[in-house]
Write an enzyme that holds these catalytic residues in place. Structure first.
Site, PDB file in Angstrom:
ATOM      1  N   CYS A   2       0.736  -1.442  -0.082  1.00 13.39           N
ATOM      2  CA  CYS A   2       0.096   0.150  -0.139  1.00 13.39           C
ATOM      3  C   CYS A   2       0.414   1.392   0.288  1.00 13.39           C
ATOM      4  O   CYS A   2       2.378   1.078  -0.086  1.00 13.39           O
ATOM      5  CB  CYS A   2      -0.930  -0.216   1.229  1.00 13.39           C
ATOM      6  N   ARG A  50      -4.927   1.832  -1.636  1.00 16.59           N
ATOM      7  CA  ARG A  50      -4.587   0.608  -0.514  1.00 16.59           C
ATOM      8  C   ARG A  50      -4.555  -0.730  -1.922  1.00 16.59           C
ATOM      9  O   ARG A  50      -5.536  -0.514  -2.949  1.00 16.59           O
ATOM     10  CB  ARG A  50      -6.369   0.465  -0.390  1.00 16.59           C
ATOM     11  N   LEU A  51      -3.986  -1.716  -1.343  1.00 16.47           N
ATOM     12  CA  LEU A  51      -4.197  -2.821  -2.320  1.00 16.47           C
ATOM     13  C   LEU A  51      -4.616  -4.295  -1.377  1.00 16.47           C
ATOM     14  O   LEU A  51      -4.261  -4.003  -0.070  1.00 16.47           O
ATOM     15  CB  LEU A  51      -2.241  -3.620  -2.752  1.00 16.47           C
ATOM     16  N   ALA A  52      -5.872  -3.904  -1.924  1.00  9.47           N
ATOM     17  CA  ALA A  52      -6.516  -5.215  -1.215  1.00  9.47           C
ATOM     18  C   ALA A  52      -6.707  -6.610  -1.116  1.00  9.47           C
ATOM     19  O   ALA A  52      -6.823  -7.466  -1.780  1.00  9.47           O
ATOM     20  CB  ALA A  52      -8.503  -4.817  -1.590  1.00  9.47           C
ATOM     21  N   VAL A  54      -6.039  -8.681   2.478  1.00  9.82           N
ATOM     22  CA  VAL A  54      -7.362  -9.052   4.161  1.00  9.82           C
ATOM     23  C   VAL A  54      -8.216  -8.294   3.686  1.00  9.82           C
ATOM     24  O   VAL A  54      -7.735  -7.093   4.184  1.00  9.82           O
ATOM     25  CB  VAL A  54      -6.028  -8.573   4.476  1.00  9.82           C
ATOM     26  N   ASN A  75       1.205   1.541   6.495  1.00  2.80           N
ATOM     27  CA  ASN A  75       1.750   0.806   4.942  1.00  2.80           C
ATOM     28  C   ASN A  75       2.379  -0.731   5.721  1.00  2.80           C
ATOM     29  O   ASN A  75       3.070  -0.707   6.679  1.00  2.80           O
ATOM     30  CB  ASN A  75       2.896   1.299   3.989  1.00  2.80           C
ATOM     31  N   GLY A  76       1.885  -1.577   4.911  1.00  3.06           N
ATOM     32  CA  GLY A  76       2.294  -2.936   5.666  1.00  3.06           C
ATOM     33  C   GLY A  76       1.365  -4.242   5.676  1.00  3.06           C
ATOM     34  O   GLY A  76       0.458  -3.846   5.480  1.00  3.06           O
TER      35      GLY A  76
END
Length: 173
Positions: A2, A50-52, A54, A75-76
């Site tokens: 992210c 956001r990279l979704a 979870v 981020n993480g």
């Protein structure tokens, strides 16, 4: 992966700060193409790309605490967030969980144990920002090894930070 980018300005010129943050955040879109979120208060603006992976529906950031006083952008990944959530529940913390994201767990830990203790308990790779509306304070943090990048500095009267330098370079100062 992210991306976060945020600004803190005591002058409180939110329209200008917000337009700059949006430009800066767009430079991080490749880090998180699934969601773009922004939070603004009188002195701080936090943006998250956001990279979704979870909890794709409930894990959108920035996330506000239940009382609305704290806002966090991360981020993480917190690898042991399920264990931390169990510890929070076992210690009597009663929350209306919105989902099962590690960020929501981290924020609950900040409220229950404090930021320093929560970071000591968290295992993972992460960089975060916490804005506290009640105290007008901003706290930045990283995992113990510093795996996730967090660049920061003053430009003019604005404190900026983000996941990549190219985002910060979008600021007009």
């Amino acid at each position: 992966m992210c991306g976060i980018v945020c600004a803190f300005n005591l002058k409180g010129d939110n329209d200008l700060i917000r337009s700059n943050i949006l430009k800066m955040s767009q430079k991080l879109r490749h880090r998180g193409p699934d969601w773009s979120g922004i939070y603004s208060s009188e002195n701080a603006i936090l943006a998250h790309e956001r990279l979704a992976i979870v909890d794709p529906t409930s894990g959108k950031q920035p996330i506000l605490s239940e009382d609305g006083l704290k806002v966090v952008a991360v981020n993480g990944e917190i690898y042991n967030h399920s264990q931390l959530r169990q510890e929070l529940v076992a210690s009597g913390v009663i929350l209306k969980w919105k989902g099962y994201s590690d960020t929501e767990t981290l924020l609950a830990g900040f409220d229950a144990w404090g930021i320093e203790e929560t970071v000591k308990r968290a295992i993972g790779m992460f960089a975060f920002s916490v804005w506290d509306n009640s105290e007008n304070t901003l706290i930045l943090g990283r995992d113990r090894i510093g795996e996730k990048p967090l660049y920061y500095g003053w430009q003019g009267g604005t404190f900026l930070f983000g996941s990549e330098l190219k985002a910060l370079k979008q600021h007009p100062d």
